[in-house]
Design an enzyme around this catalytic site. Structure first.
Site, PDB file in Angstrom:
ATOM      1  N   GLN A   7      -4.643   9.684 -20.112  1.00  7.90           N
ATOM      2  CA  GLN A   7      -5.016   9.029 -18.862  1.00  7.90           C
ATOM      3  C   GLN A   7      -6.392   8.399 -18.936  1.00  7.90           C
ATOM      4  OE1 GLN A   7      -3.033   8.439 -15.954  1.00  7.90           O
ATOM      5  NE2 GLN A   7      -1.746   8.822 -17.729  1.00  7.90           N
ATOM      6  N   GLU A  40      -2.879  12.296  -8.699  1.00  5.33           N
ATOM      7  CA  GLU A  40      -1.815  11.323  -8.959  1.00  5.33           C
ATOM      8  C   GLU A  40      -0.808  11.941  -9.943  1.00  5.33           C
ATOM      9  OE1 GLU A  40      -1.294   6.836 -10.881  1.00  5.33           O
ATOM     10  OE2 GLU A  40      -3.037   8.066 -11.386  1.00  5.33           O
ATOM     11  N   HIS A  41      -1.298  12.390 -11.077  1.00  2.00           N
ATOM     12  CA  HIS A  41      -0.481  13.085 -12.073  1.00  2.00           C
ATOM     13  C   HIS A  41      -0.958  14.532 -12.156  1.00  2.00           C
ATOM     14  CE1 HIS A  41      -0.733   8.830 -13.532  1.00  2.00           C
ATOM     15  NE2 HIS A  41       0.573   8.988 -13.667  1.00  2.00           N
ATOM     16  N   ASP A  63       5.319   8.186 -17.647  1.00  2.20           N
ATOM     17  CA  ASP A  63       4.786   6.823 -17.713  1.00  2.20           C
ATOM     18  C   ASP A  63       5.797   5.849 -18.298  1.00  2.20           C
ATOM     19  OD1 ASP A  63       2.361   7.014 -16.502  1.00  2.20           O
ATOM     20  OD2 ASP A  63       1.154   6.944 -18.327  1.00  2.20           O
ATOM     21  N   HIS A  90      13.273  -0.643  33.219  1.00  4.08           N
ATOM     22  CA  HIS A  90      14.059   0.189  32.307  1.00  4.08           C
ATOM     23  C   HIS A  90      15.147   0.923  33.090  1.00  4.08           C
ATOM     24  CE1 HIS A  90      10.947  -0.528  29.343  1.00  4.08           C
ATOM     25  NE2 HIS A  90      11.571   0.240  28.444  1.00  4.08           N
TER      26      HIS A  90
END
Length: 430
Positions: free
Chosen positions: A255, A322-323, A356, A415
């Site tokens: 990464q 994220e990961h 990935d 309504h």
């Protein structure tokens, strides 16, 4: 590398701060580029491509000749690998299809939900030093499965003013024929407003640097949706004494090589493991081709020692990676307690690289803590859920009084009248 031992929870925010600029610091540049692209279209795109990428692009669109050349330029082995990845990604995203949901909420009142594709979508594919053709698979495949009728792709040209053959080939393989040589803020602006060459889209997908992230958020001001705020890449590994230090180090480096603003974090209950991984990171970095980028990213690396698994879980959910890789002797405990993460990788033989590229899951994921509220890209990202309802005469007789009472209580008499007038008609019929 410094090991941070048992930090107080009050310090977590500062320790785990992402190395990103605030969007406010980028807004002036984004606003200027958006204004120019909106006013001058293709001319502005070419001008900014020259200014930001250092190349002159005569024709923004990838030609048929370039499509053909791209296929010829790739080896048979790489084509086979791309096909295998495509197959796995298609299987996983096709499995996400769901049937119509229909229910009779009470006699005579039927409600249902169906999904419809977003008609026009734009895919942003990072290029430059690492043209991410894998991202083409991650975005184009679910777009096609969903049934999006218009799919365009923008990616920055290289120093020769062309697009990597891998990106063009993969896009064609996924049925994407509209590819444009434009990147950065100007690409997002083009898809937001439309230009002479590039059509306006309804939703923009794809990761990018901080400028792309800021531009995507700016696009929402002009009625264009985005997948998520997806900026610089990040990875957190939870490992204990049972983990292989070399494996962990390789994951952190995988990464770190994305960019100088990437962040990698290692959390462990074992100080020896932290020290061994630190040594392995230094050793492995020496042989990697993106050493200069990695060394910059490693300045943002955090090695954190905690006293127990429970504290580790709390810290990891606070960060919202994220990961997220779990390499422990008690993986199920960490899996069961995941609250905030983009994508999770479990065990010694599940490298983040698998997600990935080719395992099947999507790698377009929320960063910068947005995993606390956003999902990664999936099939539903390209669909809209539309609700339907149909009420019979008997159904309205039964439900109508409830609607009338609620509307009157809110002071919305029109309504109420929309129901009353129908009930009177039904009363006259009987």
């Amino acid at each position: 590398m410094e090991i941070i031992k048992n930090p107080n929870p009050a310090q977590w925010g500062q320790i785990l701060k992402r190395p990103t600029q605030s969007l406010e610091a980028l807004n002036n540049t984004v606003d200027e580029v958006f204004a120019q692209v909106r006013e001058n279209g293709d001319e502005a795109l070419k001008s900014y491509t020259k200014a930001f990428d250092g190349v002159n692009v005569a024709d923004l669109a990838v030609s048929e000749e370039e499509f053909k050349a791209a296929e010829d330029n790739l080896s048979a082995a790489l084509k086979k690998a791309i096909l295998q990845a495509k197959s796995n990604i298609e299987k996983f995203h096709t499995a996400q299809q769901t049937p119509k949901v229909s229910v009779e909420t009470q006699p005579g009142v039927r409600c249902w939900q169906e999904k419809r594709a977003i008609e026009a979508v734009g895919l942003y594919i990072p290029g430059g030093s690492a043209p991410l053709f894998s991202t083409v698979l991650m975005l184009a495949i679910p777009a096609k499965i969903a049934g999006c009728t218009s799919v365009i792709l923008c990616t920055p040209p290289n120093e020769k003013g062309s697009i990597a053959s891998e990106i063009i080939y993969t896009a064609a393989l996924c049925g994407v024929k509209s590819i444009y040589k434009v990147g950065g803020i100007q690409a997002i602006a083009a898809m937001t407003f439309g230009t002479q060459s590039i059509s306006r889209v309804s939703k923009i997908f794809g990761p990018g640097n901080q400028y792309v992230t800021a531009a995507k958020q700016a696009a929402t001001k002009f009625g264009v949706a985005i997948d998520m705020p997806a900026g610089p890449s990040e990875l957190l590994v939870m490992a204990d004494a049972s983990a292989n230090p070399d494996f962990v180090a390789s994951d952190l480096l995988s990464q770190a090589e994305h960019g100088a603003d990437s962040q990698v974090v290692l959390v462990s209950t074992n100080e020896t493991l932290l020290k061994n991984v630190s040594k392995a990171v230094v050793l492995q970095t020496k042989s990697l081709n993106r050493k200069a980028i990695i060394e910059q990213a490693l300045k943002n690396m955090k090695l954190i020692g905690v006293s127990d698994d429970s504290t580790a879980v709390d810290l990891i959910n606070f960060y919202g990676p994220e990961h997220y890789i779990i390499a422990t002797s008690n993986n199920s405990y960490f899996v069961d307690n995941v609250l905030n993460a983009g994508s999770v990788f479990i065990g010694d033989y599940t490298p983040e690289s698998a997600g990935d590229y080719a395992s099947g899951t999507n790698h377009t994921l929320p960063t910068n803590g947005y995993a606390k509220a956003y999902s990664g890209v999936n099939l539903d990202s390209f669909l809209k859920s539309i609700t339907f309802q149909e009420i019979s005469k008997e159904g309205l007789k039964n439900l109508g009084p409830t609607i009338e009472l609620m509307a009157e209580a809110e002071g919305l008499m029109a309504h109420k009248n929309a129901v009353t007038i129908r009930l009177k008609t039904l009363s006259n019929e009987s």
